[in-house]
Design a protein around this motif. Structure first.
Motif, PDB file in Angstrom:
ATOM      1  N   GLY A   1      18.815  -6.489  -6.748  1.00  0.00           N
ATOM      2  CA  GLY A   1      17.940  -6.199  -7.868  1.00  0.00           C
ATOM      3  C   GLY A   1      18.732  -6.264  -9.155  1.00  0.00           C
ATOM      4  N   GLU A   2      18.192  -6.989 -10.114  1.00  0.00           N
ATOM      5  CA  GLU A   2      18.846  -7.132 -11.405  1.00  0.00           C
ATOM      6  C   GLU A   2      17.912  -6.629 -12.487  1.00  0.00           C
ATOM      7  N   VAL A   3      18.459  -5.855 -13.413  1.00  0.00           N
ATOM      8  CA  VAL A   3      17.663  -5.354 -14.524  1.00  0.00           C
ATOM      9  C   VAL A   3      17.377  -6.509 -15.470  1.00  0.00           C
ATOM     10  N   GLU A   4      16.106  -6.655 -15.789  1.00  0.00           N
ATOM     11  CA  GLU A   4      15.660  -7.704 -16.705  1.00  0.00           C
ATOM     12  C   GLU A   4      14.715  -7.041 -17.705  1.00  0.00           C
ATOM     13  N   GLY A   5      15.263  -6.633 -18.833  1.00  0.00           N
ATOM     14  CA  GLY A   5      14.472  -5.888 -19.808  1.00  0.00           C
ATOM     15  C   GLY A   5      14.154  -4.509 -19.264  1.00  0.00           C
ATOM     16  N   LEU A   6      12.864  -4.186 -19.216  1.00  0.00           N
ATOM     17  CA  LEU A   6      12.439  -2.888 -18.690  1.00  0.00           C
ATOM     18  C   LEU A   6      12.090  -2.945 -17.207  1.00  0.00           C
ATOM     19  N   LYS A   7      12.215  -4.127 -16.624  1.00  0.00           N
ATOM     20  CA  LYS A   7      11.854  -4.307 -15.218  1.00  0.00           C
ATOM     21  C   LYS A   7      13.073  -4.689 -14.399  1.00  0.00           C
TER      22      LYS A   7
ATOM     23  N   PRO B   1       0.811  -1.219   0.000  1.00  0.00           N
ATOM     24  CA  PRO B   1       0.000   0.000   0.000  1.00  0.00           C
ATOM     25  C   PRO B   1       0.849   1.276   0.000  1.00  0.00           C
ATOM     26  N   LEU B   2       1.795   1.332  -0.936  1.00  0.00           N
ATOM     27  CA  LEU B   2       2.715   2.467  -1.024  1.00  0.00           C
ATOM     28  C   LEU B   2       2.818   2.927  -2.470  1.00  0.00           C
ATOM     29  N   SER B   3       3.167   4.176  -2.654  1.00  0.00           N
ATOM     30  CA  SER B   3       3.347   4.688  -4.008  1.00  0.00           C
ATOM     31  C   SER B   3       4.608   4.098  -4.625  1.00  0.00           C
ATOM     32  N   ARG B   4       4.669   4.117  -5.924  1.00  0.00           N
ATOM     33  CA  ARG B   4       5.824   3.597  -6.663  1.00  0.00           C
ATOM     34  C   ARG B   4       7.109   4.328  -6.251  1.00  0.00           C
ATOM     35  N   THR B   5       7.026   5.635  -6.101  1.00  0.00           N
ATOM     36  CA  THR B   5       8.197   6.440  -5.710  1.00  0.00           C
ATOM     37  C   THR B   5       8.678   6.072  -4.314  1.00  0.00           C
ATOM     38  N   THR B   6       7.737   5.904  -3.398  1.00  0.00           N
ATOM     39  CA  THR B   6       8.090   5.539  -2.020  1.00  0.00           C
ATOM     40  C   THR B   6       8.746   4.166  -1.975  1.00  0.00           C
ATOM     41  N   VAL B   7       8.165   3.208  -2.663  1.00  0.00           N
ATOM     42  CA  VAL B   7       8.737   1.859  -2.701  1.00  0.00           C
ATOM     43  C   VAL B   7      10.140   1.906  -3.277  1.00  0.00           C
ATOM     44  N   SER B   8      10.319   2.661  -4.337  1.00  0.00           N
ATOM     45  CA  SER B   8      11.625   2.783  -4.982  1.00  0.00           C
ATOM     46  C   SER B   8      12.683   3.308  -4.012  1.00  0.00           C
ATOM     47  N   GLN B   9      12.331   4.299  -3.217  1.00  0.00           N
ATOM     48  CA  GLN B   9      13.275   4.864  -2.239  1.00  0.00           C
ATOM     49  C   GLN B   9      13.638   3.829  -1.177  1.00  0.00           C
ATOM     50  N   HIS B  10      12.650   3.082  -0.717  1.00  0.00           N
ATOM     51  CA  HIS B  10      12.912   2.064   0.299  1.00  0.00           C
ATOM     52  C   HIS B  10      13.740   0.910  -0.277  1.00  0.00           C
ATOM     53  N   LEU B  11      13.457   0.522  -1.512  1.00  0.00           N
ATOM     54  CA  LEU B  11      14.252  -0.531  -2.157  1.00  0.00           C
ATOM     55  C   LEU B  11      15.708  -0.107  -2.283  1.00  0.00           C
TER      56      LEU B  11
END
Length: 108
Positions: free
Chosen positions: A70-76, A49-59
């Motif tokens: 975290g490994e880049v796999e294509g666009l994800k 239940p978090l915004s994409r930006t918030t999750v990104s900062q925590h990750l």
């Protein structure tokens, strides 16, 4: 001399790890990744239940601490727990808790 230099490496590592774990969103992310049988590809904010930006900062914080990878796999990006980082966390906190556990004669 910085005040942090007055403390040993283990105390500093433990404090740094505690700081990373000090936000409930980061705990939720770790729990979510632990409960997921495969690495998560895509946006973890779809599951929390978090915004994409918030999750990104925590990750970013969890990855910097070595608790996730975290490994880049294509666009994800594919996210998983980092086994060595989690083991280090377990050892740091396990050692601290064993050290500070009061014996019956030291209890108030």
């Amino acid at each position: 001399m910085k005040k942090l230099e007055l403390f040993d490496d283990e105390q500093q590592a433990l404090a740094a790890m505690a700081k990373v774990l000090s936000h409930p969103a980061r705990i939720a992310i770790l729990q979510f990744l632990a409960a997921t049988p495969t690495c998560i590809s895509g946006d973890i904010s779809d599951f929390l239940p978090l915004s994409r930006t918030t999750v990104s900062q925590h990750l970013k914080e969890l990855k910097s601490a070595g608790l996730i990878q975290g490994e880049v796999e294509g666009l994800k990006i594919k996210y998983c727990l980092h086994k060595n980082g989690i083991e280090k966390l377990r050892m740091l906190f396990g050692d601290l808790l064993a050290e500070i556990m009061p014996s019956d004669e030291k209890s108030c």
